[in-house]
Design an enzyme around this catalytic site. Sequence first.
Site, mmCIF file in Angstrom:
data_model
loop_
_atom_site.group_PDB
_atom_site.id
_atom_site.type_symbol
_atom_site.label_atom_id
_atom_site.label_comp_id
_atom_site.label_asym_id
_atom_site.label_seq_id
_atom_site.Cartn_x
_atom_site.Cartn_y
_atom_site.Cartn_z
ATOM 1 N N HIS A 71 -18.681 -61.486 34.684
ATOM 2 C CA HIS A 71 -19.938 -61.440 33.943
ATOM 3 C C HIS A 71 -20.301 -62.888 33.623
ATOM 4 C CE1 HIS A 71 -17.107 -61.805 30.586
ATOM 5 N NE2 HIS A 71 -18.126 -62.244 29.858
ATOM 6 N N CYS B 194 -16.087 -57.846 28.654
ATOM 7 C CA CYS B 194 -15.717 -59.185 29.128
ATOM 8 C C CYS B 194 -14.541 -59.148 30.100
ATOM 9 C CB CYS B 194 -15.381 -60.092 27.955
ATOM 10 S SG CYS B 194 -16.800 -60.411 26.896
ATOM 11 N N GLU C 208 -21.933 -69.629 23.752
ATOM 12 C CA GLU C 208 -21.851 -68.648 24.827
ATOM 13 C C GLU C 208 -23.114 -67.788 24.826
ATOM 14 O OE1 GLU C 208 -18.072 -66.393 26.243
ATOM 15 O OE2 GLU C 208 -19.032 -65.168 24.696
ATOM 16 N N ASP D 109 -21.760 -75.334 36.463
ATOM 17 C CA ASP D 109 -23.033 -74.634 36.619
ATOM 18 C C ASP D 109 -23.005 -73.742 37.859
ATOM 19 O OD1 ASP D 109 -25.657 -73.932 35.882
ATOM 20 O OD2 ASP D 109 -26.505 -75.456 37.222
ATOM 21 N N HIS D 110 -23.338 -72.483 37.650
ATOM 22 C CA HIS D 110 -23.344 -71.458 38.694
ATOM 23 C C HIS D 110 -21.978 -71.330 39.368
ATOM 24 C CE1 HIS D 110 -27.624 -71.858 37.968
ATOM 25 N NE2 HIS D 110 -27.715 -70.613 38.405
ATOM 26 N N HIS E 70 -17.348 -65.608 34.258
ATOM 27 C CA HIS E 70 -15.915 -65.587 33.979
ATOM 28 C C HIS E 70 -15.460 -64.150 33.739
ATOM 29 C CE1 HIS E 70 -16.010 -65.794 29.259
ATOM 30 N NE2 HIS E 70 -17.010 -65.097 29.723
ATOM 31 N N HIS F 264 -22.788 -66.069 31.514
ATOM 32 C CA HIS F 264 -23.432 -66.542 30.291
ATOM 33 C C HIS F 264 -24.327 -67.729 30.608
ATOM 34 C CE1 HIS F 264 -20.954 -64.067 27.663
ATOM 35 N NE2 HIS F 264 -19.911 -64.438 28.387
#
Length: 137
Positions: free
Chosen positions: A41, A35, A126, A81-82, A16, A43
């Site tokens: 970037h 961020c 996170e 996811d991903h 995100h 998490h």
Amino acid sequence: MPTVYVTRKVRFNAAHRLHNPARSDAWNRETFGKCNNPNWHGHNYTLEVTVAGEPDPETGYVIDLGVLKRILEEKVVAKCDHANLNLDVDFMQGVLPSTENFAVAIWHQLVDALPSGRLVSVRLYETEHNMAEYRGE
């Protein structure tokens, strides 16, 4: 009957960028730091979902944890996811993807999807040190 709280944990990875388009680039860099990286970037998120209720007299379950696992997979993991939260996730469109806002959005994905029990909390980690919890308030 007693109220029992059951929790299911899932993990997923997502990217995100924290960026408020209503503010200047300088404000965003100063406010969000790393961020705000324009190249995103990521998490390794851990999500804990707690459901409460009275155990069913026939099964002993508040909610079948296999069913809860399938709901979390369908409503959250398969979508996130991903993925890029800013670009790819339907329920995050137009939402600044802070951990706080993401936890609230996940709640809304789940609250009406449970076949039994009541959603009590969504805890979204996170990092191992940073998490947000939403209880539907």
